[in-house]
Each structure stands twice: as C-alpha cells, then as structure tokens.
Design a protein around this motif. Sequence first.
Motif, PDB file in Angstrom:
ATOM      1  N   SER A 121       0.829  -1.209   0.000  1.00  0.00           N
ATOM      2  CA  SER A 121       0.000   0.000   0.000  1.00  0.00           C
ATOM      3  C   SER A 121       0.862   1.257   0.000  1.00  0.00           C
ATOM      4  O   SER A 121       0.519   2.249  -0.644  1.00  0.00           O
ATOM      5  N   GLU A 122       1.999   1.218   0.695  1.00  0.00           N
ATOM      6  CA  GLU A 122       2.915   2.358   0.688  1.00  0.00           C
ATOM      7  C   GLU A 122       3.543   2.537  -0.688  1.00  0.00           C
ATOM      8  O   GLU A 122       3.720   3.659  -1.164  1.00  0.00           O
TER       9      GLU A 122
ATOM     10  N   ARG B 123       2.247   1.637  -3.587  1.00  0.00           N
ATOM     11  CA  ARG B 123       1.249   2.072  -4.572  1.00  0.00           C
ATOM     12  C   ARG B 123       1.051   3.588  -4.550  1.00  0.00           C
ATOM     13  O   ARG B 123       0.618   4.162  -5.544  1.00  0.00           O
ATOM     14  N   GLU B 124       1.370   4.224  -3.444  1.00  0.00           N
ATOM     15  CA  GLU B 124       1.224   5.676  -3.339  1.00  0.00           C
ATOM     16  C   GLU B 124       2.338   6.421  -4.073  1.00  0.00           C
ATOM     17  O   GLU B 124       2.190   7.596  -4.388  1.00  0.00           O
ATOM     18  N   LEU B 125       3.437   5.747  -4.372  1.00  0.00           N
ATOM     19  CA  LEU B 125       4.560   6.381  -5.052  1.00  0.00           C
ATOM     20  C   LEU B 125       4.301   6.467  -6.553  1.00  0.00           C
ATOM     21  O   LEU B 125       3.569   5.660  -7.122  1.00  0.00           O
ATOM     22  N   SER B 126       4.941   7.442  -7.191  1.00  0.00           N
ATOM     23  CA  SER B 126       4.815   7.567  -8.639  1.00  0.00           C
ATOM     24  C   SER B 126       5.679   6.516  -9.315  1.00  0.00           C
ATOM     25  O   SER B 126       6.524   5.875  -8.685  1.00  0.00           O
TER      26      SER B 126
ATOM     27  N   ARG C 275       0.647  -1.252 -13.416  1.00  0.00           N
ATOM     28  CA  ARG C 275       0.474   0.079 -14.004  1.00  0.00           C
ATOM     29  C   ARG C 275       0.675   0.049 -15.504  1.00  0.00           C
ATOM     30  O   ARG C 275       0.041   0.800 -16.235  1.00  0.00           O
TER      31      ARG C 275
END
Length: 64
Positions: free
Chosen positions: A4-5, A7-10, A59
């Motif tokens: 989850s951490e 997935r927040e990154l670009s 992605r």
Amino acid sequence: MKASELRELSTDELEHKLSELKAQLFTLKMKKFISLENPLKIRHIKKDIARILTILKERGKESR
C-alpha cells in the motif's frame, strides 16, 4: 515496505527505489561471503523488489 505504501509512489519514484534496492541487494550478497549481520535482510529486499515489479507491471497494463 508494504504494498500500500508502494502504490502511493509515482512510477519514477518506484523505478528509483527499485534501482536502490537492487544495488543494496548486490552489496549484501557480496558481504554474505565475508560476514553478514542480518541474513534475513536479503530476503526482505528481494520481497520489496518483487512488490515493486508487480506494481510497475500492473500500471503498465492499466495504461494500455
């Protein structure tokens, strides 16, 4: 790191983190022949690399 951490990154941040982890893994593998303080660290780094690669592939499919 948790997925989850990550997935927040670009995507750029993930690729940068991936290269850092691969370099760190290489260093730890070389230290393993001498003496490694925490052998489980290699396992954790490999799992983090797998998580990042999974997210990058997800992605890639979304953008198609």
